[in-house]
Design a protein around this motif. Structure first.
Motif, mmCIF file in Angstrom:
data_model
loop_
_atom_site.group_PDB
_atom_site.id
_atom_site.type_symbol
_atom_site.label_atom_id
_atom_site.label_comp_id
_atom_site.label_asym_id
_atom_site.label_seq_id
_atom_site.Cartn_x
_atom_site.Cartn_y
_atom_site.Cartn_z
ATOM 1 N N UNK A 99 16.789 37.131 -4.824
ATOM 2 C CA UNK A 99 15.804 37.654 -5.768
ATOM 3 C C UNK A 99 16.557 38.478 -6.790
ATOM 4 N N UNK A 100 16.117 38.418 -8.009
ATOM 5 C CA UNK A 100 16.744 39.189 -9.064
ATOM 6 C C UNK A 100 16.298 40.632 -8.944
ATOM 7 N N UNK A 101 17.236 41.565 -8.983
ATOM 8 C CA UNK A 101 16.852 42.965 -8.864
ATOM 9 C C UNK A 101 15.945 43.402 -10.007
ATOM 10 N N UNK A 102 14.858 44.072 -9.661
ATOM 11 C CA UNK A 102 13.983 44.683 -10.658
ATOM 12 C C UNK A 102 14.454 46.109 -10.835
ATOM 13 N N UNK A 103 13.710 47.043 -10.310
ATOM 14 C CA UNK A 103 14.129 48.439 -10.367
ATOM 15 C C UNK A 103 15.037 48.775 -9.191
ATOM 16 N N UNK A 104 15.075 47.891 -8.171
ATOM 17 C CA UNK A 104 15.927 48.107 -7.007
ATOM 18 C C UNK A 104 17.139 47.203 -7.071
ATOM 19 N N UNK A 105 17.747 46.955 -5.924
ATOM 20 C CA UNK A 105 18.967 46.163 -5.870
ATOM 21 C C UNK A 105 18.744 44.713 -5.478
ATOM 22 N N UNK A 106 17.516 44.303 -5.135
ATOM 23 C CA UNK A 106 17.253 42.921 -4.791
ATOM 24 C C UNK A 106 17.436 42.631 -3.318
ATOM 25 N N UNK A 107 17.297 41.333 -2.993
ATOM 26 C CA UNK A 107 17.433 40.896 -1.607
ATOM 27 C C UNK A 107 17.834 39.427 -1.589
ATOM 28 N N UNK A 108 18.146 38.936 -0.395
ATOM 29 C CA UNK A 108 18.453 37.528 -0.197
ATOM 30 C C UNK A 108 17.760 37.068 1.081
ATOM 31 N N UNK A 109 17.203 35.847 1.040
ATOM 32 C CA UNK A 109 16.623 35.233 2.244
ATOM 33 C C UNK A 109 17.573 34.122 2.653
ATOM 34 N N UNK A 110 18.182 34.258 3.842
ATOM 35 C CA UNK A 110 19.090 33.247 4.361
ATOM 36 C C UNK A 110 18.299 32.306 5.263
ATOM 37 N N UNK A 111 18.412 30.996 5.014
ATOM 38 C CA UNK A 111 17.749 30.001 5.841
ATOM 39 C C UNK A 111 18.838 29.143 6.479
ATOM 40 N N UNK A 112 18.841 29.119 7.814
ATOM 41 C CA UNK A 112 19.829 28.377 8.582
ATOM 42 C C UNK A 112 19.203 27.088 9.106
ATOM 43 N N UNK A 113 20.032 26.193 9.639
ATOM 44 C CA UNK A 113 19.527 24.967 10.263
ATOM 45 C C UNK A 113 18.488 25.344 11.310
ATOM 46 N N UNK A 114 17.430 24.570 11.401
ATOM 47 C CA UNK A 114 16.343 24.896 12.321
ATOM 48 C C UNK A 114 15.351 25.846 11.704
#
Length: 98
Positions: free
Chosen positions: A41-56
């Motif tokens: 996710x692109x940081x807005x007023x914060x630093x953002x986040x990432x969603x990791x999706x693994x096999x399964x």
């Protein structure tokens, strides 16, 4: 420039170069054979986040601290097209070709 500032700048530059205003998905292949998709996710007023999706379809959402994303025992540290993934105390190197 401090290491923290450099990491923050590197993460912002990477996210800015991905183009999308809301999120960008990148596929990574790791040295230990794992494959994952990282949805940043692109940081807005914060630093953002990432969603990791693994096999399964296992998903983990990590909060950002510059180029480092972490939650509990999972850490995903990005630098350019390379990343370091640590899960349960085991670290592997990952890369994207995108």
């Amino acid at each position: 420039m401090t290491l923290r500032s450099a990491c923050l700048l590197g993460g912002v530059v990477l996210l800015g170069s991905l183009g999308s205003a809301s999120a960008a998905d990148l596929r990574y292949t790791c040295d230990d054979g794992q494959a994952l998709t990282a949805a940043f996710t692109t940081p807005g007023s914060g630093l953002g986040s990432v969603r990791l999706t693994f096999a399964g379809s296992q998903e983990i959402v990590l909060s950002a601290d510059g180029g480092r994303y972490a939650y509990a025992e999972t850490e995903f540290w990005i630098k350019g097209r390379e990343a370091s993934l640590t899960r349960g105390g085991v670290t592997t190197s990952c890369r994207t070709s995108e």
